[in-house]
Write an enzyme that holds these catalytic residues in place. Structure first.
Site, PDB file in Angstrom:
ATOM      1  N   LYS A 102       0.819   2.729   8.603  1.00  0.00           N
ATOM      2  CA  LYS A 102       0.113   3.931   9.050  1.00  0.00           C
ATOM      3  C   LYS A 102      -0.845   3.499  10.149  1.00  0.00           C
ATOM      4  O   LYS A 102      -1.746   2.682   9.921  1.00  0.00           O
ATOM      5  CB  LYS A 102      -0.652   4.585   7.903  1.00  0.00           C
ATOM      6  CG  LYS A 102      -1.469   5.792   8.347  1.00  0.00           C
ATOM      7  CD  LYS A 102      -2.435   6.240   7.273  1.00  0.00           C
ATOM      8  CE  LYS A 102      -3.388   7.282   7.841  1.00  0.00           C
ATOM      9  NZ  LYS A 102      -4.490   7.625   6.912  1.00  0.00           N
ATOM     10  N   ASN A 211      -6.849  10.943   0.156  1.00  0.00           N
ATOM     11  CA  ASN A 211      -7.577   9.936  -0.604  1.00  0.00           C
ATOM     12  C   ASN A 211      -8.847  10.528  -1.196  1.00  0.00           C
ATOM     13  O   ASN A 211      -8.974  10.653  -2.403  1.00  0.00           O
ATOM     14  CB  ASN A 211      -7.916   8.736   0.277  1.00  0.00           C
ATOM     15  CG  ASN A 211      -8.644   7.657  -0.491  1.00  0.00           C
ATOM     16  OD1 ASN A 211      -8.080   7.043  -1.381  1.00  0.00           O
ATOM     17  ND2 ASN A 211      -9.928   7.451  -0.191  1.00  0.00           N
ATOM     18  N   THR A 212      -9.778  10.953  -0.355  1.00  0.00           N
ATOM     19  CA  THR A 212     -11.076  11.418  -0.836  1.00  0.00           C
ATOM     20  C   THR A 212     -10.951  12.604  -1.769  1.00  0.00           C
ATOM     21  O   THR A 212     -11.697  12.711  -2.751  1.00  0.00           O
ATOM     22  CB  THR A 212     -11.987  11.774   0.352  1.00  0.00           C
ATOM     23  OG1 THR A 212     -12.059  10.667   1.245  1.00  0.00           O
ATOM     24  CG2 THR A 212     -13.386  12.123  -0.118  1.00  0.00           C
TER      25      THR A 212
END
Length: 260
Positions: A102, A211-212
């Site tokens: 990524k 993610n968060t």
């Protein structure tokens, strides 16, 4: 029985899950491991610049990721130049034995928005080196088309600024990107809750990376499960085809044929 029969193809890899999860901001590695399991994801992205690849203690982040179950997607988080991003990908290939990356090249430390020119430069070089490149990018249809033309395996436009939890701020740009490119479109950044993930999938996006939204939740494992269901339901709703929106009522039961 699952109604999802299609798969997400990224380069030479094929996945049944359309949710990609991260590894940062969890309260501890065991919670991260449990959240990964609950998410049903098959791809986990890791920030190469933030892990010790030489840690042999058995207590590092990578020790809590089952490599037999999850495909690692190294990312270049923290890179501000094309040179740093390219070097980080080369390090990941040597250390983890993968060309699957990524690509992030940040242009501004406050907003964490990508640097367009540096992103294109790094993507061009990495594709030539044989990497399978998934670039994090602005929700810009022109830029996404350029990345496709360079040979990227997918484009990953932001839904909102990284970690903001604002959801999908510009669904219209995402729709134009979906019409512009023929490679997978994966929403990356900004997803705060399950409805955000479902909205991205209902637009026709091929996947969501987050993610968060999971790691920062009060109960990350429950949120991971919620995100899994949201991605699956959003994909099914897109495939099913929603009814058109109308300003006025339309009876659910036809009026024709009623006995008076």
């Amino acid at each position: 029985m699952s109604l999802n029969t299609d798969t997400l193809v990224l380069g030479q890899r094929e996945f049944t899950s359309r949710l990609i999860v991260g590894t940062g901001k969890y309260p501890d590695f065991e919670t991260m491991r449990q959240a990964h399991e609950a998410s049903g994801a098959q791809v986990v992205t890791v920030a190469i610049r933030r892990i010790d690849l030489n840690d042999k203690s058995g207590k590092g982040m990578l020790d809590f990721i089952d490599r037999n179950r999850f495909e690692l997607l190294p990312n270049t988080a923290g890179c501000y130049t094309a040179e740093d991003a390219i070097l980080t990908c080369q390090l990941a290939r040597e250390a983890l034995g993968t060309e699957f990356v990524k690509l992030e090249v940040i242009g501004d430390p406050k907003t964490l928005f990508p640097d367009n020119e540096a992103l294109l430069e790094a993507a061009r070089a990495l594709v030539k080196e044989g990497f399978t490149v998934l670039p994090y990018t602005h929700d810009d249809p022109v830029l996404c088309k350029k990345l496709e033309d360079l040979g990227c395996a997918a484009v990953m436009p932001l839904g909102a600024p990284i970690g903001s939890g604002l959801g999908i701020c510009n669904p219209y740009n995402l729709r134009i990107i979906l019409e512009t490119v023929s490679i997978p479109v994966i929403v990356d950044a900004g997803v705060g809750t399950a409805s955000d993930a479902a909205s991205a999938m209902e637009l026709g996006c091929d996947g969501v990376l987050m993610n968060t939204g999971i790691a920062g939740a009060k109960e990350p494992v429950k949120m991971a499960h919620a995100m899994r269901m949201a991605v699956e339901s959003g994909r099914l709703a897109y495939e099913a085809g929603r009814i058109p929106k109308k300003l006025y009522a339309n009876a659910s039961s036809p009026l024709e044929g009623l006995i008076e």
